[in-house]
Design a protein around this motif. Structure first.
Motif, PDB file in Angstrom:
ATOM      1  N   PRO A  52      46.371  23.412  22.457  1.00 18.57           N
ATOM      2  CA  PRO A  52      47.206  23.923  23.700  1.00 18.57           C
ATOM      3  C   PRO A  52      46.738  25.306  24.357  1.00 18.57           C
ATOM      4  CG  PRO A  52      48.600  23.244  21.953  1.00 18.57           C
ATOM      5  CD  PRO A  52      47.315  23.320  21.172  1.00 18.57           C
ATOM      6  N   LYS A  76      57.459  21.322  19.335  1.00 21.80           N
ATOM      7  CA  LYS A  76      56.662  20.671  19.181  1.00 21.80           C
ATOM      8  C   LYS A  76      56.149  19.793  20.470  1.00 21.80           C
ATOM      9  CE  LYS A  76      58.849  17.064  16.758  1.00 21.80           C
ATOM     10  NZ  LYS A  76      58.918  15.952  17.802  1.00 21.80           N
ATOM     11  N   PRO A 297      55.462  12.433  17.040  1.00 23.58           N
ATOM     12  CA  PRO A 297      55.081  13.983  16.989  1.00 23.58           C
ATOM     13  C   PRO A 297      53.492  13.617  17.018  1.00 23.58           C
ATOM     14  CG  PRO A 297      56.723  13.853  15.106  1.00 23.58           C
ATOM     15  CD  PRO A 297      56.503  12.585  15.692  1.00 23.58           C
ATOM     16  N   PRO A 302      49.747  21.283  15.625  1.00 23.14           N
ATOM     17  CA  PRO A 302      50.598  22.015  14.971  1.00 23.14           C
ATOM     18  C   PRO A 302      52.003  22.430  15.511  1.00 23.14           C
ATOM     19  CG  PRO A 302      48.675  22.655  14.182  1.00 23.14           C
ATOM     20  CD  PRO A 302      48.512  21.773  15.461  1.00 23.14           C
ATOM     21  N   PRO A 303      53.243  22.450  15.114  1.00 25.05           N
ATOM     22  CA  PRO A 303      54.327  22.895  15.885  1.00 25.05           C
ATOM     23  C   PRO A 303      54.404  24.259  16.249  1.00 25.05           C
ATOM     24  CG  PRO A 303      54.834  22.713  13.411  1.00 25.05           C
ATOM     25  CD  PRO A 303      53.355  22.078  13.597  1.00 25.05           C
ATOM     26  N   LEU A 304      54.990  24.603  17.391  1.00 23.84           N
ATOM     27  CA  LEU A 304      55.293  26.053  17.802  1.00 23.84           C
ATOM     28  C   LEU A 304      56.270  26.739  17.206  1.00 23.84           C
ATOM     29  CD1 LEU A 304      54.341  24.898  21.547  1.00 23.84           C
ATOM     30  CD2 LEU A 304      52.802  26.061  20.023  1.00 23.84           C
ATOM     31  N   VAL A 305      56.401  27.908  16.685  1.00 24.74           N
ATOM     32  CA  VAL A 305      57.148  28.770  16.174  1.00 24.74           C
ATOM     33  C   VAL A 305      57.533  29.813  16.975  1.00 24.74           C
ATOM     34  CG1 VAL A 305      58.543  29.846  14.188  1.00 24.74           C
ATOM     35  CG2 VAL A 305      57.172  27.352  13.869  1.00 24.74           C
TER      36      VAL A 305
ATOM     37  N   GLN B  53      50.305  24.496   9.476  1.00 27.35           N
ATOM     38  CA  GLN B  53      49.819  25.322  10.326  1.00 27.35           C
ATOM     39  C   GLN B  53      50.753  25.513  11.283  1.00 27.35           C
ATOM     40  OE1 GLN B  53      45.915  23.423  11.167  1.00 27.35           O
ATOM     41  NE2 GLN B  53      45.110  25.414  10.602  1.00 27.35           N
ATOM     42  N   ASN B  55      51.512  27.459  15.715  1.00 29.16           N
ATOM     43  CA  ASN B  55      50.793  28.137  16.663  1.00 29.16           C
ATOM     44  C   ASN B  55      49.382  28.147  16.861  1.00 29.16           C
ATOM     45  OD1 ASN B  55      53.495  28.760  17.158  1.00 29.16           O
ATOM     46  ND2 ASN B  55      53.676  30.906  16.492  1.00 29.16           N
TER      47      ASN B  55
END
Ligand code: ZN
Lengths: 463, 92
Positions: A52, A76, A297, A302-305, B53, B55
């Motif tokens: 991304p 995500k 998903p 990988p997810p965004l936090v 993992q 971001n």
């Protein structure tokens, strides 16, 4: 029996990042030779890894924050599956249950213009004010572009993947809109807002902003059992016309005791009407329920936090937005809402006004006089200095009769006790405000210097 | 498990004989996965990933080194025309 229009909008906006959403291909695809800006990622070749674009994520958060959304601390990407030749992977990377932003709103004006929507009456939203709730703001990738043509005597579609993978933001409203005028005002405000943020050109002719409307009619305030989706509306005008046309069409069906079928329709500019899209593919796509997109998903991303600090850092980048600016103008300069609306219509006019106010201060020309001149006068001035000079000569025939001026001063001081105590509390902008009010009473004719002097005398004496 | 429905979503045409074959294979696969239901997951938080993992992003930079030429990009298409990929006609 009354029918009230129930309208929700979906706005798609292409971000003007340098590179695409998940690869390093150039994002600026307009007018480029077909299929010259692609790579294994945006062509969906096996083994390619999407990564991304951070700026696209930040900009989407910026749009969400500008619309008073909450940012999801955990977000995500998901795969949305369907088959269409403009989608090389057989799925689109989009967002399903954890979009970047949710639960925002945009407030529309309550002017008569936007209330007088159509001949159909509406009961109004339950929250009473003209507020359109934003369901979500999410980020996805754009699809390729299809051109319909004839090659070797055969009808075919031509695919160009330059647009494939360009970052695309989707803004979805709740069905809080009740007529074509309000719908147009909403999209115009979104258009202005996003351009002010500097994250998209929002050029509808080039397709960097696209509109869709979900339209149904509620009978006596009940929830409509159907929904008609009108797609591919590429101007504010067509959006308005398509809504008016649908309201009339659906009303006629309902009056005859029929329920309009749930369907996707297009807009025909030539015929000035909407039409049912009957092609096999579109029909198949519209029939698919959300679960049939087989969302899951995206395993490659990988997810965004987001921490509170990260969100605050993006919020700090928000420029002063039209609504904030309007509130400040009303307060700081004592302007009427109608005047504020006109002055803050574009960033350019707001900036011109503020520059003129600054210039006017040097010659005690109050903001209200400048504002009125900008609103009422057709004459255009090249720069704020010219406007101020013009107003100065105009107010040569000033009211300099001290008795009249003292009457104005007394009136204003009685009416604005807060400003008077502000002045006493050493807030310098209070004096400007009071002078503005005096000028309003004198229709801008009061001798600025004299008013300033008399006002100070009066305030000092009552200290 | 409706094999026809799955086939339609996957854009596949299934002859009747294969439908039967897939039906039993799907059932078998699903029953294997059903074994997971027997595990105690009371203290396992739900997740959509296993790498841990978060971001993983890239800066907004154009990387021309990976951009394919037009002829490379369309080389795998059965048919092309003036740099476009040609597909059977679809309506918009
Ligand atoms: Zn690419």
């Amino acid at each position: 029996m009354t029918y009230s229009p129930v309208i929700g909008l979906e706005v798609h906006v292409e971000l003007k990042t340098l590179s695409k959403m998940f690869c390093g291909c150039p994002a600026d695809h307009f007018g480029k030779k077909p299929n010259t800006q692609t790579c294994p990622v945006c062509l969906g070749l096996p083994g390619a890894l999407p990564v991304p674009n951070k700026k696209a994520i930040d900009w989407t958060l910026l749009i969400g924050l500008a619309l008073d959304c909450q940012v999801n601390h955990h977000s995500k990407f998901d795969r949305k599956h369907y088959f269409y030749p403009d989608l090389p992977k057989g799925y689109q990377i989009s967002q399903y249950d954890e979009p970047l932003c949710v639960n925002g709103h945009l407030t529309l004006s309550t002017s008569e213009e936007s209330k007088a929507t159509s001949e159909v009456t509406h009961s109004g939203s339950s929250d009473g004010e003209n507020r359109v709730r934003i369901n979500r703001v999410h980020l996805e990738e754009d699809t390729g572009k299809l051109i319909h043509a004839e090659v070797d005597g055969e009808k075919v579609s031509l695919v160009d993947f330059n647009r494939s993978g360009v970052p695309l933001v989707e803004i979805v409203t709740e069905a809080d809109i009740h007529g074509s005028a309000a719908a147009k005002e909403f999209v115009k405000k979104i258009h202005q807002l996003i351009r002010d943020l500097g994250v998209s050109d929002c050029d509808m002719e080039k397709g960097s902003m696209r509109l869709e409307a979900n339209i149904s009619l509620s009978k006596d305030g009940t929830l409509p059992p159907y929904k008609v989706e009108v797609k591919n509306l590429n101007s504010f005008r067509f959006l308005g016309r398509a809504i008016d046309y649908e309201i009339a069409r659906q009303k006629e069906l309902l009056t005859r005791g029929q329920t309009p079928p749930q369907e996707t329709r297009g807009w025909s500019e030539a015929k000035n009407q909407t039409f049912a899209q009957r092609s096999k593919e579109v029909a198949q796509r519209s029939k698919e329920e959300a679960q049939d997109y087989r969302y899951f998903p995206e395993p490659d991303i990988p997810p965004l936090v987001f921490s509170k600090e990260q969100i605050d850092a993006i919020r700090a980048k928000l420029p002063e937005l039209p609504q904030m600016k309007a509130a400040r103008f009303a307060k700081a300069y004592g302007l009427k809402p109608s005047v504020v609306t006109i002055l803050t219509k574009t960033q350019a006019s707001a900036a011109f006004f503020e520059a003129a106010v600054k210039e006017g201060q040097k010659v005690s020309l109050p903001p209200t006089v400048i504002a009125n001149a900008m609103v009422n006068q057709r004459q255009a001035f090249k720069n704020p200095e010219d406007l101020v000079r013009h107003l100065q000569t105009q107010t040569q025939e000033k009211v300099s009769d001290k008795i009249t001026l003292r009457q104005f001063i007394d009136q204003v001081i009685t009416a604005h006790t807060q400003a008077v105590s502000d002045f006493k509390a050493q807030k310098p902008q209070a004096i400007g405000f009071l002078i503005g009010q005096i000028q309003r009473l004198s229709h801008g004719k009061a001798d600025g210097k004299l008013v300033h002097q008399l006002l100070l005398e009066r305030l000092e004496s009552s200290r | 498990m409706d094999v026809h429905h799955i086939a339609r979503l996957a854009n596949l045409k299934l002859p009747p004989k294969q439908t039967e074959k897939f039906q039993s294979q799907f059932d078998e696969t699903l029953s294997a996965i059903a074994a997971i239901n027997k595990l105690d997951t009371k203290n396992t938080p739900p997740t959509s990933q296993v790498t841990g993992q978060v971001n993983i992003t890239r800066e907004d930079k154009v990387d021309t080194s990976r951009v394919l030429s037009q002829s490379e990009a369309i080389s795998q298409a059965p048919k092309s025309h003036n740099g476009y990929i040609v597909v059977p006609h679809v309506f918009e």
